[in-house]
Design an enzyme around this catalytic site. Structure first.
Site, PDB file in Angstrom:
ATOM      1  CG  ASP A  21      -3.438  -8.275 -42.288  1.00  0.00           C
ATOM      2  OD1 ASP A  21      -4.454  -7.643 -42.643  1.00  0.00           O
ATOM      3  OD2 ASP A  21      -2.314  -8.099 -42.790  1.00  0.00           O
ATOM      4  N   GLY A  22      -6.157  -9.906 -43.023  1.00  0.00           N
ATOM      5  CA  GLY A  22      -6.627 -10.639 -44.208  1.00  0.00           C
ATOM      6  C   GLY A  22      -8.137 -10.666 -44.389  1.00  0.00           C
ATOM      7  CG  ASN A  23     -10.801  -9.349 -41.307  1.00  0.00           C
ATOM      8  OD1 ASN A  23     -10.386 -10.464 -41.058  1.00  0.00           O
ATOM      9  ND2 ASN A  23     -11.136  -8.472 -40.368  1.00  0.00           N
ATOM     10  CG  HIS A  38     -13.705  -5.650 -41.743  1.00  0.00           C
ATOM     11  ND1 HIS A  38     -12.374  -5.985 -41.633  1.00  0.00           N
ATOM     12  CD2 HIS A  38     -13.745  -4.585 -42.596  1.00  0.00           C
ATOM     13  CE1 HIS A  38     -11.648  -5.160 -42.383  1.00  0.00           C
ATOM     14  NE2 HIS A  38     -12.463  -4.306 -42.977  1.00  0.00           N
ATOM     15  CB  SER A  66      -3.273   0.130 -36.886  1.00  0.00           C
ATOM     16  OG  SER A  66      -3.518   0.555 -38.212  1.00  0.00           O
ATOM     17  CD  GLU A  68       0.170   3.347 -38.419  1.00  0.00           C
ATOM     18  OE1 GLU A  68      -0.375   2.439 -37.761  1.00  0.00           O
ATOM     19  OE2 GLU A  68       1.010   4.132 -37.940  1.00  0.00           O
ATOM     20  CD1 TRP A  70      -6.811   6.393 -36.343  1.00  0.00           C
ATOM     21  CD2 TRP A  70      -8.998   6.584 -36.807  1.00  0.00           C
ATOM     22  NE1 TRP A  70      -7.515   6.196 -35.169  1.00  0.00           N
ATOM     23  CE2 TRP A  70      -8.857   6.320 -35.426  1.00  0.00           C
ATOM     24  CE3 TRP A  70     -10.279   6.737 -37.344  1.00  0.00           C
ATOM     25  CZ2 TRP A  70      -9.961   6.205 -34.571  1.00  0.00           C
ATOM     26  CZ3 TRP A  70     -11.369   6.620 -36.484  1.00  0.00           C
ATOM     27  CH2 TRP A  70     -11.203   6.357 -35.119  1.00  0.00           C
ATOM     28  NE  ARG A  72      -7.342  -0.558 -43.665  1.00  0.00           N
ATOM     29  CZ  ARG A  72      -7.383  -1.869 -43.543  1.00  0.00           C
ATOM     30  NH1 ARG A  72      -8.542  -2.497 -43.573  1.00  0.00           N
ATOM     31  NH2 ARG A  72      -6.271  -2.560 -43.383  1.00  0.00           N
ATOM     32  CG  LEU A 132      -8.778 -14.604 -21.537  1.00  0.00           C
ATOM     33  CD1 LEU A 132      -7.290 -14.722 -21.837  1.00  0.00           C
ATOM     34  CD2 LEU A 132      -9.544 -15.432 -22.567  1.00  0.00           C
ATOM     35  CG  LEU A 198       6.648  -6.683 -35.919  1.00  0.00           C
ATOM     36  CD1 LEU A 198       7.708  -6.270 -34.906  1.00  0.00           C
ATOM     37  CD2 LEU A 198       5.903  -7.908 -35.404  1.00  0.00           C
ATOM     38  CD  GLU A 210      10.308 -17.768 -29.343  1.00  0.00           C
ATOM     39  OE1 GLU A 210      10.463 -18.139 -30.520  1.00  0.00           O
ATOM     40  OE2 GLU A 210      11.264 -17.474 -28.585  1.00  0.00           O
TER      41      GLU A 210
END
Ligand code: IPE
Ligand code: IPE
Ligand code: MG
Length: 252
Positions: A21-23, A38, A66, A68, A70, A72, A132, A198, A210
């Site tokens: 978050d925070g772009n 972004h 997310s 949500e 959509w 934007r 990975l 979250l 955690e």
């Protein structure tokens, strides 16, 4: 300064989940368009992926978009989708060379054709890789995932393929996308940009994860920041409802 070698002397979280978050704020702080943020954010994904490989993290799940998101502006959504398509193509060789397996969770059917193609191609080409697992949560929402699970279970019960009295936590979780793909619950959740929520991310799966919050904005999240988060995790005691004494007894 922490090094990868320092971190490797202690247990590594098998699964790290990130809310990147925070772009937008990062870009706006320098008078630039949110989209620019972004693009820089994609660089951080690259760095984190590489560092997770070096450390030996087995699963990395990133929240890319997310359900949500959509809501934007269409212009931002479109830019994010183009960036995602570009990422899939540009990173393919690197991902293959590093033995990384790509998987995706979310309502993938809502993505445009090109996005779906880029994603499925990456998933298909990397399906036998073993170092990975890189899980992309895109068009993902936990409430969507949980209601989907409930729907699948109801369908099975209706067709007499499942006894209602057999539905417990284990059975229910098998219908979540993560379990269907064999992805374990996260050990460590990182959220950047000084937000303490979250945002509909892995709500079921994070029950005993955690949590680590940092005020660093995602485009500034470097290798060093990831090592700091893992070092913090390595100083926690996970009790899973038990007492310290019980945990110590088990370690003996
Ligand atoms: C995270 O950055 C990326 C996505 C949600 C796609 P934001 O776009 O949310 O940036 P801020 O939170 O507005 O700064
Ligand atoms: C969460 O970030 C979603 C992703 C990182 C993809 P948001 O920026 O959308 O979350 P809120 O709206 O601030 O909770
Ligand atoms: Mg945000």
């Amino acid at each position: 300064m922490l090094s990868v070698d320092d971190i490797k002397t202690k247990p590594i979280p098998a699964h790290v989940a990130i809310i990147m978050d925070g772009n937008g704020r990062w870009a706006q702080k320098q008078g630039k368009d949110r989209i620019y943020g972004h693009h820089q954010g994609a660089e951080s994904v690259r760095n984190v992926l590489e560092t997770c490989g070096e450390i030996g993290v087995k699963y990395l799940t990133v929240y890319a978009f997310s359900t949500e998101n959509w809501k934007r502006d269409a212009q931002e959504v479109e830019a994010l989708m183009s960036l995602f398509i570009h990422f899939c193509h540009a990173e393919q060789d690197n991902i293959l060379a590093n033995n990384i397996k790509v998987q995706a969770i979310g309502d993938i059917g809502r993505l445009n054709e090109e996005c779906q193609q880029g994603l499925y191609q990456l998933i298909e080409k990397t399906k036998n890789n073993t170092a990975l697992t890189f899980v992309i949560a895109i068009s993902y929402g936990s409430r969507w995932e949980i209601s989907r699970a409930a729907r699948l279970i109801a369908e099975k019960a209706k067709n007499n393929q499942l006894n209602v009295s057999d539905i417990d936590e284990d059975v229910f979780s098998k219908y979540l996308q993560t379990k269907q793909l064999g992805i374990p619950d996260p050990d460590l959740l990182i959220r950047t940009s000084n937000e303490y929520r979250l945002s509909n991310y892995l709500l079921w799966q994070l029950a005993y994860t955690e949590l680590y919050f940092t005020d660093v904005l995602w485009p500034d999240f470097t290798k060093e920041e990831l090592l700091k988060a893992i070092d913090d995790f390595q100083h926690r005691t996970r009790r899973f409802g038990k007492t310290n004494e019980q945990i110590e007894e088990k370690l003996k």
